[in-house]
Enzyme design. Structure first.
Site, PDB file in Angstrom:
ATOM      1  N   ASP A   1       0.846  -1.204   0.000  1.00  0.00           N
ATOM      2  CA  ASP A   1       0.000   0.000   0.000  1.00  0.00           C
ATOM      3  C   ASP A   1       0.877   1.249   0.000  1.00  0.00           C
ATOM      4  O   ASP A   1       0.660   2.193  -0.760  1.00  0.00           O
ATOM      5  CB  ASP A   1      -0.890   0.054   1.244  1.00  0.00           C
ATOM      6  CG  ASP A   1      -1.937  -1.047   1.288  1.00  0.00           C
ATOM      7  OD1 ASP A   1      -1.547  -2.223   1.358  1.00  0.00           O
ATOM      8  OD2 ASP A   1      -3.144  -0.726   1.258  1.00  0.00           O
TER       9      ASP A   1
ATOM     10  N   ARG B   1     -16.070 -10.010   3.109  1.00  0.00           N
ATOM     11  CA  ARG B   1     -14.801 -10.386   3.742  1.00  0.00           C
ATOM     12  C   ARG B   1     -14.618 -11.915   3.701  1.00  0.00           C
ATOM     13  O   ARG B   1     -15.569 -12.644   3.438  1.00  0.00           O
ATOM     14  CB  ARG B   1     -14.797  -9.906   5.216  1.00  0.00           C
ATOM     15  CG  ARG B   1     -14.939  -8.404   5.393  1.00  0.00           C
ATOM     16  CD  ARG B   1     -13.692  -7.631   5.036  1.00  0.00           C
ATOM     17  NE  ARG B   1     -12.523  -8.102   5.735  1.00  0.00           N
ATOM     18  CZ  ARG B   1     -11.298  -7.601   5.547  1.00  0.00           C
ATOM     19  NH1 ARG B   1     -11.102  -6.606   4.701  1.00  0.00           N
ATOM     20  NH2 ARG B   1     -10.262  -8.095   6.198  1.00  0.00           N
TER      21      ARG B   1
ATOM     22  N   GLU C   1     -12.324   0.655  -1.315  1.00  0.00           N
ATOM     23  CA  GLU C   1     -11.212  -0.294  -1.251  1.00  0.00           C
ATOM     24  C   GLU C   1     -11.217  -1.164  -2.519  1.00  0.00           C
ATOM     25  O   GLU C   1     -10.184  -1.403  -3.121  1.00  0.00           O
ATOM     26  CB  GLU C   1     -11.362  -1.175   0.004  1.00  0.00           C
ATOM     27  CG  GLU C   1     -10.206  -2.134   0.220  1.00  0.00           C
ATOM     28  CD  GLU C   1     -10.354  -2.975   1.479  1.00  0.00           C
ATOM     29  OE1 GLU C   1     -11.431  -2.902   2.136  1.00  0.00           O
ATOM     30  OE2 GLU C   1      -9.403  -3.698   1.809  1.00  0.00           O
TER      31      GLU C   1
ATOM     32  N   GLN D   1       4.972  -8.929   1.574  1.00  0.00           N
ATOM     33  CA  GLN D   1       3.921  -8.621   0.586  1.00  0.00           C
ATOM     34  C   GLN D   1       4.575  -8.396  -0.777  1.00  0.00           C
ATOM     35  O   GLN D   1       5.800  -8.320  -0.882  1.00  0.00           O
ATOM     36  CB  GLN D   1       3.149  -7.357   1.019  1.00  0.00           C
ATOM     37  CG  GLN D   1       1.783  -7.679   1.606  1.00  0.00           C
ATOM     38  CD  GLN D   1       0.911  -6.461   1.818  1.00  0.00           C
ATOM     39  OE1 GLN D   1       1.387  -5.346   1.922  1.00  0.00           O
ATOM     40  NE2 GLN D   1      -0.394  -6.690   1.898  1.00  0.00           N
TER      41      GLN D   1
ATOM     42  N   TYR E   1     -14.247  -9.504  -1.723  1.00  0.00           N
ATOM     43  CA  TYR E   1     -12.823  -9.210  -1.565  1.00  0.00           C
ATOM     44  C   TYR E   1     -12.006  -9.613  -2.796  1.00  0.00           C
ATOM     45  O   TYR E   1     -12.153  -9.006  -3.841  1.00  0.00           O
ATOM     46  CB  TYR E   1     -12.392  -9.934  -0.305  1.00  0.00           C
ATOM     47  CG  TYR E   1     -11.334  -9.297   0.558  1.00  0.00           C
ATOM     48  CD1 TYR E   1     -11.128  -7.940   0.617  1.00  0.00           C
ATOM     49  CD2 TYR E   1     -10.531 -10.119   1.356  1.00  0.00           C
ATOM     50  CE1 TYR E   1     -10.156  -7.407   1.444  1.00  0.00           C
ATOM     51  CE2 TYR E   1      -9.564  -9.590   2.194  1.00  0.00           C
ATOM     52  CZ  TYR E   1      -9.375  -8.238   2.229  1.00  0.00           C
ATOM     53  OH  TYR E   1      -8.416  -7.732   3.048  1.00  0.00           O
ATOM     54  N   TRP E   2     -11.202 -10.640  -2.744  1.00  0.00           N
ATOM     55  CA  TRP E   2     -10.363 -10.997  -3.894  1.00  0.00           C
ATOM     56  C   TRP E   2     -10.931 -12.157  -4.707  1.00  0.00           C
ATOM     57  O   TRP E   2     -10.230 -12.763  -5.509  1.00  0.00           O
ATOM     58  CB  TRP E   2      -8.942 -11.330  -3.424  1.00  0.00           C
ATOM     59  CG  TRP E   2      -8.176 -10.117  -2.991  1.00  0.00           C
ATOM     60  CD1 TRP E   2      -8.024  -9.658  -1.714  1.00  0.00           C
ATOM     61  CD2 TRP E   2      -7.482  -9.182  -3.830  1.00  0.00           C
ATOM     62  NE1 TRP E   2      -7.278  -8.502  -1.708  1.00  0.00           N
ATOM     63  CE2 TRP E   2      -6.919  -8.189  -2.988  1.00  0.00           C
ATOM     64  CE3 TRP E   2      -7.267  -9.085  -5.211  1.00  0.00           C
ATOM     65  CZ2 TRP E   2      -6.163  -7.118  -3.473  1.00  0.00           C
ATOM     66  CZ3 TRP E   2      -6.519  -8.021  -5.695  1.00  0.00           C
ATOM     67  CH2 TRP E   2      -5.975  -7.053  -4.831  1.00  0.00           C
TER      68      TRP E   2
ATOM     69  N   ASP F   1      -5.695 -11.608  -0.539  1.00  0.00           N
ATOM     70  CA  ASP F   1      -5.857 -12.435   0.657  1.00  0.00           C
ATOM     71  C   ASP F   1      -6.697 -13.705   0.507  1.00  0.00           C
ATOM     72  O   ASP F   1      -6.267 -14.770   0.899  1.00  0.00           O
ATOM     73  CB  ASP F   1      -6.456 -11.591   1.788  1.00  0.00           C
ATOM     74  CG  ASP F   1      -5.574 -10.410   2.159  1.00  0.00           C
ATOM     75  OD1 ASP F   1      -4.703 -10.024   1.357  1.00  0.00           O
ATOM     76  OD2 ASP F   1      -5.756  -9.861   3.261  1.00  0.00           O
TER      77      ASP F   1
HETATM   78  C1  GLC Z   1      -5.951  -6.333   2.531  1.00  0.00           C
HETATM   79  C2  GLC Z   1      -5.525  -6.533   1.079  1.00  0.00           C
HETATM   80  C3  GLC Z   1      -4.050  -6.266   0.954  1.00  0.00           C
HETATM   81  C4  GLC Z   1      -3.764  -4.860   1.461  1.00  0.00           C
HETATM   82  C5  GLC Z   1      -4.339  -4.615   2.861  1.00  0.00           C
HETATM   83  C6  GLC Z   1      -4.295  -3.163   3.278  1.00  0.00           C
HETATM   84  O1  GLC Z   1      -5.313  -7.199   3.390  1.00  0.00           O
HETATM   85  O2  GLC Z   1      -5.831  -7.826   0.643  1.00  0.00           O
HETATM   86  O3  GLC Z   1      -3.620  -6.417  -0.371  1.00  0.00           O
HETATM   87  O4  GLC Z   1      -2.406  -4.622   1.467  1.00  0.00           O
HETATM   88  O5  GLC Z   1      -5.677  -5.013   2.906  1.00  0.00           O
HETATM   89  O6  GLC Z   1      -4.951  -2.342   2.348  1.00  0.00           O
END
Ligand code: GLC
Length: 427
Positions: A40, A200, A397, A105, A353-354, A167
Site C-alpha cells: 500500500d 470479507r 477499497e 507482501q 474481496y479478492w 488475501d
Molecule cells: C488487505 C488486502 C491487501 C492490502 C491490505 C491493506 O489485506 O488484501 O492487499 O495490502 O488489505 O490495504
C-alpha cells in the site's frame, strides 16, 4: 474525462491522501487498517509524488526502516497501538523494536522507486534517495530467492495467502484446505465490525490464516526454517512477476547510479526467473496459474494473478495476446473491470474481496504491463475502467465488477493514489 474533471479528481484524491497521512507513513484507511502496509505504502508514494516528492520518498523510507536483519520487509508495521485490528502485534510476536508482522507482501518497491526516479522533478533528491534505498531493496530481493526458493527453482513461494496481497483469492482454496486448524483458540475478528461480513473472508479461511501465523511464531520467525516447515507453499505468478519487474527496475536504477555489481546480480536473478516462468503457463486456461509446491501441481483457478505476468513483460507475443484476450473476455461478462477472478468460474463472487471484485491497483499494474508490451488498446481500456468506477463510486477499497458498487473500506488511500496517478500521468 475533461480537464476540469481531472483537476477535481486530483483534488479529491489529494484530500484522501492527506486524511490518511500520519506524518511519515499513510494508513490504508481509518478504522479497518490503522497501521502501515507494505505494498500500500509503495503504491501510495506514486500518488504522493504529484503533491510532494519528498513526502513520497519518506513513505517508502519509513517502510524500509523496519526491514528485518535478514532482508525481509514485513507486510505490516504497527507504529502505534490500535485495538481496531486483528491480528495485532501480540499475536505475531515477532520481537522487533517497533512491532511488525512476520510475513511479507508483493515487492513493488523497486518498480515504484524507478518511476519516482525517472520522472523526478528534484533530480538531486531522487538520486540521493535511490542511493540510500538501493542496498535495502537489493537485500529484500536476495532474501526472496534464498528464503522462499531454497531449492533454487528460480521462482519464489508465498507461505501465507496474505503475502500475495490477494488475501482470499480462489487460488488459495485448495492449498489452504490442507492447513489444519487444531490449536487455533477462540479469537475476535475486527474486520467484520468495520465492513459487511459478506464482503470479507469466511471464518474457515481465517482459522487457517491464524494457524499459519501460530506455526511460524512457534519457529521464532526463523526464515531459514519457515519454507520447508509450511504446509502452504504456493508459487503465485502475479507475485513472481512483480518481483521480476522490480528486479529489472532495480538493475536499471543500479546502473543509473553506477552500481554495476548490483545491476549484474539483479539481471542474473531475472534471467533465471524468466526461464523458469513458462512452467506456470496453462494452455487450456490461456493464462498463467499458481503452482502448489507441496502438492506438486498447478492450481486450476483462473485469477488475475495469472494475468499479472504481463507487468513483467513475461510470455511470448502469443501468450501476451492471450492474456489480453482473457481480460477482454472477462470484461464482456462484467460492466466494470477488471474482475479479480474469471467471472465465468462458478466460484466467482462479485462482492467478496479478492474472489471477484475489481481493484484499482491491479488495473494500474496490468495497464502498465499491456502498454509496455505494445498492447496499447487494452491498456487504455483498463485505465478507463478505473476512472469510470471512480466517477461512479469514489475511492472505495474495491468494487463490484457487475454493479460498480463501492465495497470494503471507504476513503481508501491506494485507490486515491491510483486516481492521482491516472489523472496526472495520462497515457
Ligand atoms: C488487505 C488486502 C491487501 C492490502 C491490505 C491493506 O489485506 O488484501 O492487499 O495490502 O488489505 O490495504
Amino acid at each position: 474525462m475533461t480537464a476540469i474533471d481531472r483537476r477535481a479528481a486530483f483534488e479529491q484524491a489529494a484530500a484522501i491522501l492527506a486524511e490518511n497521512d500520519r506524518g511519515d507513513y499513510t494508513v490504508p484507511t481509518k478504522g479497518l487498517y490503522p497501521f502501515q502496509w507494505n505494498w500500500d505504502s509503495c503504491l501510495t508514494a506514486l500518488g504522493q509524488r504529484h503533491i510532494d516528492e519528498g513526502r513520497a520518498w519518506r513513505e517508502i523510507e519509513t517502510l524500509m526502516a523496519h526491514q528485518w536483519p535478514d532482508g525481509m520487509v514485513p507486510h505490516i508495521i504497527f507504529h502505534q497501538p490500535d485495538e481496531g485490528y486483528f491480528p495485532g502485534p501480540d499475536v505475531w510476536a515477532t520481537n522487533r523494536p517497533t512491532p511488525t508482522s512476520g510475513i511479507t507482501q508483493p515487492p513493488v518497491l523497486a518498480f515504484v522507486m524507478k518511476r519516482l526516479f525517472d520522472e523526478a522533478k528534484d533530480r538531486q533528491l531522487a538520486e540521493a534517495k535511490v542511493r540510500a534505498l538501493l542496498p535495502k531493496a537489493e537485500a529484500w530481493h536476495r532474501w526472496f530467492y534464498s528464503a522462499r526458493d531454497p531449492r533454487g527453482t528460480g521462482l519464489v513461494a508465498i507461505l501465507h495467502p496474505w503475502e500475495s496481497g490477494r488475501d482470499n483469492s480462489i487460488d488459495w482454496d485448495e492449498p489452504l484446505s490442507r492447513v489444519p486448524t487444531e490449536g487455533v483458540g477462540p479469537y475476535q475478528r475486527r474486520d467484520t465490525t468495520h465492513v459487511d461480513a459478506s464482503q470479507r473472508p469466511h471464518k474457515a479461511e481465517y482459522d487457517r490464516y491464524l494457524w499459519l501465523v501460530q506455526k511460524y511464531r512457534s519457529l521464532a520467525w526463523d526464515n531459514s526454517k519457515l519454507h520447508d516447515a509450511s504446509p502452504f507453499q504456493v508459487v503465485d505468478p502475479g507475485f513472481n512477476a512483480i518481483l521480476i519487474r522490480s528486479d529489472s527496475d532495480l538493475a536499471e536504477l543500479a546502473e543509473a547510479v553506477g552500481e554495476a555489481r548490483v545491476a549484474q546480480e539483479a539481471r542474473a536473478r531475472v534471467a533465471t526467473a524468466r526461464s523458469a516462468f513458462d512452467a506456470l503457463w496453462s494452455d487450456p486456461h490461456g493464462q498463467y496459474l499458481c503452482y502448489d509446491r507441496v502438492a506438486g501441481k498447478l492450481i486450476a483457478s483462473a485469477s488475475i494473478g495469472g494475468i499479472l505476468p504481463i507487468f513483467a513483460g513475461l510470455g511470448s507475443p502469443i501468450q501476451q495476446a492471450s492474456l489480453a484476450g482473457q481480460v477482454r473476455q472477462w470484461r464482456r461478462k462484467t460492466r466494470f473491470g477488471v474482475a479479480s477472478h474469471d467471472p465465468s468460474d462458478p466460484r466467482f463472487e462479485p462482492k467478496r474481496y479478492w474472489r471477484g471484485p475489481c481493484w484499482f491497483i491491479v488495473n494500474y499494474l496490468l495497464a502498465d504491463g499491456f502498454a509496455r508490451a505494445g498492447l496499447a488498446e487494452v491498456a487504455k481500456e483498463v485505465r478507463g475502467e478505473s476512472l469510470a468506477l471512480f466517477a461512479k463510486s469514489g475511492f472505495a477499497e474495491y468494487y463490484d465488477p457487475l454493479a460498480g458498487e463501492p465495497l470494503g473500506g471507504g476513503n481508501f488511500t491506494w485507490s486515491a493514489a491510483m486516481v492521482a496517478e491516472l489523472v496526472c500521468s495520462p497515457a
